[in-house]
Motif scaffolding. Structure first.
Motif, PDB file in Angstrom:
ATOM      1  N   TYR A  57       0.843  -1.203   0.000  1.00 42.02           N
ATOM      2  CA  TYR A  57       0.000   0.000   0.000  1.00 42.02           C
ATOM      3  C   TYR A  57       0.878   1.252   0.000  1.00 42.02           C
ATOM      4  CZ  TYR A  57      -3.853  -3.109   1.179  1.00 42.02           C
ATOM      5  OH  TYR A  57      -4.789  -4.117   1.170  1.00 42.02           O
ATOM      6  N   GLU A  59      -0.640   4.556   0.124  1.00 44.52           N
ATOM      7  CA  GLU A  59      -1.319   5.433   1.072  1.00 44.52           C
ATOM      8  C   GLU A  59      -2.399   4.626   1.802  1.00 44.52           C
ATOM      9  OE1 GLU A  59      -1.684   9.879  -0.230  1.00 44.52           O
ATOM     10  OE2 GLU A  59      -2.319   8.636  -1.930  1.00 44.52           O
ATOM     11  N   VAL A  61      -5.162   3.325   4.255  1.00 46.13           N
ATOM     12  CA  VAL A  61      -6.163   3.869   5.162  1.00 46.13           C
ATOM     13  C   VAL A  61      -6.798   2.702   5.913  1.00 46.13           C
ATOM     14  CG1 VAL A  61      -8.372   5.093   5.338  1.00 46.13           C
ATOM     15  CG2 VAL A  61      -6.653   5.847   3.673  1.00 46.13           C
ATOM     16  N   GLU A 167      -6.312   1.197  -0.110  1.00 48.51           N
ATOM     17  CA  GLU A 167      -5.533   2.282  -0.711  1.00 48.51           C
ATOM     18  C   GLU A 167      -6.411   3.527  -0.767  1.00 48.51           C
ATOM     19  OE1 GLU A 167      -2.179   3.374  -1.357  1.00 48.51           O
ATOM     20  OE2 GLU A 167      -2.087   1.372  -2.267  1.00 48.51           O
ATOM     21  N   LYS A 168      -5.865   4.655  -0.348  1.00 47.40           N
ATOM     22  CA  LYS A 168      -6.671   5.873  -0.217  1.00 47.40           C
ATOM     23  C   LYS A 168      -7.413   6.224  -1.509  1.00 47.40           C
ATOM     24  CE  LYS A 168      -6.402  10.579   1.626  1.00 47.40           C
ATOM     25  NZ  LYS A 168      -5.515  11.603   2.233  1.00 47.40           N
ATOM     26  N   ARG A 169      -6.761   6.094  -2.629  1.00 42.74           N
ATOM     27  CA  ARG A 169      -7.387   6.472  -3.900  1.00 42.74           C
ATOM     28  C   ARG A 169      -8.459   5.470  -4.334  1.00 42.74           C
ATOM     29  NH1 ARG A 169      -2.587   4.045  -5.332  1.00 42.74           N
ATOM     30  NH2 ARG A 169      -2.738   2.415  -6.960  1.00 42.74           N
ATOM     31  N   ILE A 171     -10.753   4.080  -2.107  1.00 38.75           N
ATOM     32  CA  ILE A 171     -11.884   4.043  -1.178  1.00 38.75           C
ATOM     33  C   ILE A 171     -13.189   4.180  -1.961  1.00 38.75           C
ATOM     34  CG2 ILE A 171     -13.031   5.236   0.736  1.00 38.75           C
ATOM     35  CD1 ILE A 171     -10.254   6.145   1.667  1.00 38.75           C
TER      36      ILE A 171
END
Length: 348
Positions: A57, A59, A61, A167-169, A171
């Motif tokens: 990962y 970013e 979350v 991964e943040k992108r 979500i």
């Protein structure tokens, strides 16, 4: 200290058996071991469980969820069937965090009782481990609380929580859902873990025979205790293959109250109730309880345990992938523009 003629008391005299608790921990270690993931640094037995986040990962979350099993536990105790409520416990949390795109990493449980029955507790936690295996997450710990006087003899309560990572992108928020998108419904295993206060009331009023054949050769006890389906692995595969715009886990509140939680403003989910067969259990509950149709849809999953929203051009491929992973999938409706102050989910 002054001399006393009172007998020497121990924790066991107060109703708490530390040896029984220790035995339970030993009993469940083999089940928990089978759920381990590479990220787990420490598991059952410590004061806390240590888990690192995979370096895949960029970013990461963390996504968390917590829940219980509700009054389905009353039926489990009444029927002396404790082997599947642990699966229910895991499912209620991992399915919830899944809808935001998260892969479940680990799970912890809380088992509370008045007097610890090691055999019963072992069955329950064995089910929890089975649920974790189905979800691909690690059972890294939990808590067993023996509290004399807090619970009637033979009764217990369950709670648990899951933590996952996304991964943040990636979500999933539902914000990209637009009119024309397709609603896919994944079949449930039954009532899952919701609406059991009403189910138990209907069972009581009808004096139902739990041993009688109900659905084919399955007795009623098997039907009402069928564990919640865990959708993690098939849906993670789907998310890897194509864009998933939104997902709704159909729990308390049924179809009409859960689907709106993932919808943006200005749209309505139009669900066609004739697009999937109403399972026999729900037909029986509606008939014997004289339950209104809309009450059914806001109390039970009515045969759909998860709703997935995808673009129309991805619908056929999504059905193919999910079916290939063993899911029964129905095309249950579509997204349209909302008219005035109408409810964001219409079932007709």
């Amino acid at each position: 200290m002054t001399e006393s003629h009172r007998p020497s008391l121990s924790y066991r005299d107060a109703g708490v058996d530390i040896d029984a608790g220790d035995q339970l921990v030993e009993n469940i270690k083999p089940f928990a071991k089978r759920t381990m993931r590479p990220e787990v640094l420490s598991g059952i037995g410590g004061f806390g469980g240590l888990v690192e986040i995979s370096k895949k990962y960029q970013e990461p979350v963390l996504v968390s969820g917590t829940d219980g099993v509700g009054t389905k536990l009353k039926l489990a105790i009444e029927l002396n069937r404790h082997d599947t409520v642990g699966i229910d416990l895991v499912a209620m949390s991992v399915n919830d965090i899944l809808v935001q795109g998260a892969e479940p990493l680990f799970f912890l449980d809380y088992y509370a009782c008045g007097k610890l029955d090691v055999t019963t507790a072992t069955e329950v936690v064995k089910g929890i481990a089975q649920g974790c295996e189905q979800a691909g997450c690690a059972l890294i710990g939990g808590e067993t609380a023996e509290m004399p006087g807090m619970y009637p003899v033979g009764e217990y309560d369950l709670a648990g929580f899951a933590v996952g990572v996304v991964e943040k992108r990636k979500i999933i928020t539902g914000e990209t859902i637009v009119p024309g998108d397709v609603l896919l419904g994944l079949a449930s295993n039954g009532a899952h873990s919701n609406g059991y206060s009403l189910i138990r009331k209907i069972l009581h009023l009808t004096e139902a025979d739990f041993t009688a054949p109900f659905d084919g050769e399955r007795p009623l006890a098997d039907v009402v205790m069928a564990p919640t389906r865990i959708y993690v692995k098939p849906l993670l595969k789907l998310m890897d293959a194509l864009p998933v715009k939104g997902m709704a886990h159909i729990t308390g509140g049924g179809l009409t109250e859960n689907v709106p939680r993932v919808l943006p403003e200005g749209v309505t989910a139009q669900i066609d109730a004739s697009s999937w067969p109403l399972p026999k259990l729900f037909q029986w509950l509606q008939r014997e309880g004289n339950v209104a149709e809309q009450e059914m849809y806001r109390t039970f999953n009515c045969g759909i345990g998860m709703v997935v929203v995808v673009a129309a051009e991805h619908a056929d491929e999504a059905v193919r992938i999910l079916s290939g992973e063993g899911e029964t999938v129905y095309r249950i409706g579509e997204i349209r523009s909302r008219q005035g102050d109408e409810h964001p989910t219409q079932v007709a």
